[in-house]
Write an enzyme that holds these catalytic residues in place. Structure first.
Site, short mmCIF file in Angstrom:
data_model
loop_
_atom_site.label_atom_id
_atom_site.label_comp_id
_atom_site.label_asym_id
_atom_site.label_seq_id
_atom_site.Cartn_x
_atom_site.Cartn_y
_atom_site.Cartn_z
N LYS A 69 54.63 46.17 46.27
CA LYS A 69 54.93 46.70 45.11
C LYS A 69 56.28 47.31 44.68
CE LYS A 69 50.17 47.87 43.64
NZ LYS A 69 49.13 48.64 43.19
N ASP A 105 49.47 50.24 36.91
CA ASP A 105 48.25 50.94 37.47
C ASP A 105 48.45 52.35 36.93
OD1 ASP A 105 47.44 49.32 39.48
OD2 ASP A 105 49.11 49.97 40.88
N TYR A 227 37.17 51.79 44.45
CA TYR A 227 36.13 51.18 43.80
C TYR A 227 35.02 50.41 44.56
CZ TYR A 227 39.43 47.23 44.23
OH TYR A 227 40.26 46.43 44.89
N GLY A 248 36.94 53.98 41.15
CA GLY A 248 38.00 53.69 40.35
C GLY A 248 37.97 52.16 39.57
#
Ligand code: NAP
Length: 283
Positions: A69, A105, A227, A248
């Site tokens: 990223k 995000d 998550y 999440g």
């Protein structure tokens, strides 16, 4: 039906990602003849080659996940303002041959805590655990949302100091990085929001928590970015103390929805994407 387009997710690993299922469900819902392919990129050299290939094939867009990223930024033509400040890009759109980077995000977290959890973050004392890639986007979202104070704790003090400096440069909110568990306990006792932005508690190590249960209290809202599992040990411990909490999945869905909107220019079918993510995760 629209003209066929191909989108990619690049990262390492990508095998466990549910983004292909989420994006395909959204394409189907809107009758878009598009495909979305997860592709493992081995290293930075491979990243360079992959972006060259995407340019030569005029690929419509792609998502970027760990560990690229940050490194992707140097390979793009332009980076959106907030993504540049955060220093991380997870969505790239090909606009007339130019590769433009965005960070969804940030929006995914902001929308999820507001809309999925129903929490007004304004004027709340907030603690974030972890100062890695996801934390940066979350901390920017929290500061944009007007938290009254932000405390960041990480086992890696250098990363925390760097993030603290970037945030202080951009916001006038009191921001402090802390490095020991005692200080974490004091900050959490005074906080209204606690965010876990570390992988501690993630499948398969589901019996781990980034904080000791005794520092949790009933005035807290806990948002755990993890998550999988659907309820982490941290969130269940918070609930047992009378606090509220959420994991999440909502952020995951909403960052994917924001990417879909950048890719297609159309409103994302969020509930369809959520259902696809839940099915893919076996929830
Ligand atoms: P990352 O870049 O590895 O950052 C995690 C940070 O937490 C690192 O600085 C790490 O330090 C630190 N850390 C590890 N154990 C700790 C502990 N016990 N106490 C305090 N700090 C600790 O990871 P990331 O990409 O930011 O992702 C973090 C988590 O967010 C992952 O579980 C990821 O799946 C999740 N995530 C969720 C979403 C979503 O949409 N829901 C989006 C992005 C990320 P070291 O490097 O020294 O270990």
């Amino acid at each position: 039906m629209s003209a066929k387009k191909t989108f990619y997710l690049i990262g390492n690993p990508v095998e466990h990602s549910v983004s292909p299922q989420m994006q395909h469900a959204a394409f189907k819902e809107l009758e878009l003849d598009y495909e979305y392919i997860a592709r493992k990129v081995a290293n930075e050299e491979d990243l360079d080659d992959t972006v060259d290939e995407f340019r030569s094939k005029n690929i419509a867009g792609f998502n970027v996940t760990v560990p690229f990223k940050e490194n992707i930024i140097g390979l793009l033509d332009e980076v959106d303002g907030i993504a540049k400040k955060i220093g991380a890009v997870n969505t790239v759109v090909n606009k007339k041959g130019k590769l433009i980077g965005y960070n969804t995000d940030h929006k995914g977290f902001y929308d999820s805590i507001k809309l999925d959890a129903g929490i007004d973050i304004k004027d709340k004392k907030t603690v974030v655990i972890g100062s890695g890639g996801a934390s940066k986007a979350v901390c920017f979202a929290l500061c944009h949302g007007g938290v009254s104070e932000l405390t960041i704790y990480d086992v890696d003090g250098i990363k925390t100091e760097d993030l603290e400096a970037v945030l202080k440069h951009n916001f006038k909110i009191p921001i402090k990085g802390i490095f020991n568990k005692n200080d974490l306990g004091i900050s959490v006792k005074e906080a209204g929001i606690l965010v876990n932005a570390t992988p501690i508690g993630m499948f398969p190590k589901i019996d781990e928590s980034p904080v000791d249960e005794e520092i949790l209290h009933d005035r807290l809202f806990v948002y755990d970015l993890i998550y999988n599992p659907h309820e982490t040990l941290l969130v269940s411990a918070a609930k047992s103390k009378g606090a509220d909490g959420m994991t999440g999945l909502g952020m995951l869905v909403r960052q994917g929805a924001a990417a879909f909107e950048l890719f297609t220019g159309k409103k994302a079918p969020i509930e369809v994407m959520r259902k696809a993510a839940e099915e893919a995760l076996g929830i």
